[in-house]
Design a protein around this motif. Structure first.
Motif, PDB file in Angstrom:
ATOM      1  N   ALA A 160      -7.431  -5.776  12.831  1.00 29.46           N
ATOM      2  CA  ALA A 160      -8.421  -6.828  13.092  1.00 29.46           C
ATOM      3  C   ALA A 160      -9.486  -6.352  14.069  1.00 29.46           C
TER       4      ALA A 160
ATOM      5  N   VAL B 268      -8.382  -6.979  20.523  1.00 34.43           N
ATOM      6  CA  VAL B 268      -7.526  -8.002  19.914  1.00 34.43           C
ATOM      7  C   VAL B 268      -6.108  -7.860  20.450  1.00 34.43           C
TER       8      VAL B 268
ATOM      9  N   ASN C  36       1.256 -13.355  14.532  1.00 36.53           N
ATOM     10  CA  ASN C  36       2.206 -13.122  13.449  1.00 36.53           C
ATOM     11  C   ASN C  36       3.349 -14.110  13.636  1.00 36.53           C
TER      12      ASN C  36
ATOM     13  N   GLU D  98      -1.465  -5.340  12.760  1.00 39.45           N
ATOM     14  CA  GLU D  98      -2.431  -6.391  12.418  1.00 39.45           C
ATOM     15  C   GLU D  98      -3.542  -6.486  13.458  1.00 39.45           C
ATOM     16  N   ALA D  99      -3.159  -6.432  14.727  1.00 36.54           N
ATOM     17  CA  ALA D  99      -4.170  -6.534  15.792  1.00 36.54           C
ATOM     18  C   ALA D  99      -5.111  -5.336  15.778  1.00 36.54           C
TER      19      ALA D  99
ATOM     20  N   TRP E  70     -13.365  -9.421   5.898  1.00 39.88           N
ATOM     21  CA  TRP E  70     -11.978  -8.984   5.892  1.00 39.88           C
ATOM     22  C   TRP E  70     -11.536  -8.353   4.579  1.00 39.88           C
TER      23      TRP E  70
ATOM     24  N   PRO F  32      -2.155  -8.766  20.065  1.00 36.42           N
ATOM     25  CA  PRO F  32      -1.178  -9.250  19.081  1.00 36.42           C
ATOM     26  C   PRO F  32      -0.131 -10.160  19.720  1.00 36.42           C
TER      27      PRO F  32
ATOM     28  N   ILE G 157      -3.406 -12.113   7.573  1.00 42.88           N
ATOM     29  CA  ILE G 157      -3.013 -12.317   8.966  1.00 42.88           C
ATOM     30  C   ILE G 157      -2.741 -13.804   9.118  1.00 42.88           C
TER      31      ILE G 157
ATOM     32  N   VAL H  83      -5.724 -16.072  13.243  1.00 45.37           N
ATOM     33  CA  VAL H  83      -6.633 -15.362  14.144  1.00 45.37           C
ATOM     34  C   VAL H  83      -7.222 -16.412  15.078  1.00 45.37           C
TER      35      VAL H  83
ATOM     36  N   THR I 119      -4.409 -12.036  17.283  1.00 51.50           N
ATOM     37  CA  THR I 119      -3.787 -12.198  15.973  1.00 51.50           C
ATOM     38  C   THR I 119      -2.374 -12.704  16.228  1.00 51.50           C
TER      39      THR I 119
ATOM     40  N   SER J 107       3.060  -6.575  13.900  1.00 52.25           N
ATOM     41  CA  SER J 107       2.165  -7.369  14.750  1.00 52.25           C
ATOM     42  C   SER J 107       1.100  -6.492  15.392  1.00 52.25           C
TER      43      SER J 107
END
Length: 258
Positions: A134, A148, A98, A130-131, A206, A150, A84, A87, A96, A127
């Protein structure tokens, strides 16, 4: 006391490492190629190199956040080499980011798709993924629900037309990041931030794979070489233009005095 862990991991560490790995296979330039400013960057390394520039720029921008904000860069996720870009954890929540470098490009943003110079991309989907990932990781590590948000940060674009805002992903120019983040209403207190940071800085939260350290010195040297080649090309272009102008003036003068 929050341990260091990922706290001091350099921005763009993952893409820098890959850019240098790919670039290492490029043949050296000849003396003539250097003279005329041929870029030392190979075609295969180009996208990684530009990605690194974008993440470095966003890292520099995020350094402007206040002391109550914390940023982790190039956070490794899973076991397949994914990461990522950034963060961010602070009073306004967890985010997060991107990062995408699209120099002089025209971007069109709809509710569920993003076009770059008319070409479809997976930027919004990635994006959001990823959030979501996370949030799942941090919620499991803290034992609490961690929401989270994004953000897709665009670097160097010529224009960004937002036709319809995506439902979840915030799309903005990288230069707007600090102002946008600091305008979010405070939802996390110091104890909440410390709790999330305590697990977020731990690489094992992670991934089971230890992230490689980027060779920042070699990348800086590559960046300087690319910049030097570009300046040399501009110099040759200027010389060529002056020669053409001089020739045209000479012809015009000859005609005038005939």
């Amino acid at each position: 006391m929050i341990p260091d862990g990922l706290r001091f991991r350099a921005p763009a560490s993952a893409v820098i490492t890959e850019a240098l790995r790919v670039q290492s296979a490029a043949p050296p330039r000849s003396a003539l190629q250097r003279l005329f400013g041929m870029s030392p960057l190979s075609a295969d390394a180009q996208s990684w190199y530009l990605g690194a520039l974008g993440e470095l720029e966003v890292g520099r921008i995020l350094d402007r956040l206040g002391d109550d904000w914390h940023t982790l860069h190039a956070v490794p996720v899973g076991s397949q080499g994914s990461d990522i870009d950034h963060v961010v954890i602070g009073p306004g929540g967890v985010f997060t980011i991107n990062t995408k470098f699209h120099e002089d490009a025209k971007l069109w943003v709809g509710s569920s798709r993003l076009l770059v110079n008319g070409q479809k991309t997976d930027h919004l989907r990635n994006s959001e993924f990823e959030a979501t990932r996370a949030a799942k990781i941090l919620s499991g590590a803290t034992g609490q629900t961690v929401a989270v948000t994004p953000i897709l940060a665009i670097v160097a674009a010529k224009s960004i037309q937002i036709k319809e805002k995506p439902a979840r992903v915030v799309v903005l120019r990288a230069g707007e990041l600090v102002r946008r983040l600091e305008r979010y209403p405070s939802i996390l207190g110091p104890a909440d931030i410390a709790a999330v940071m305590h697990v977020a800085v731990d690489p094992t939260t992670w991934s089971t794979v230890e992230p490689p350290a980027a060779d920042l010195t070699t990348f800086t040297e590559l960046r300087e070489a690319v910049g030097s080649a570009r300046r040399r090309r501009l110099l040759w272009a200027t010389v060529g233009m002056l020669v053409v102008i001089g020739g045209l003036l000479a012809v015009a003068g000859a005609v005038f005095w005939r």
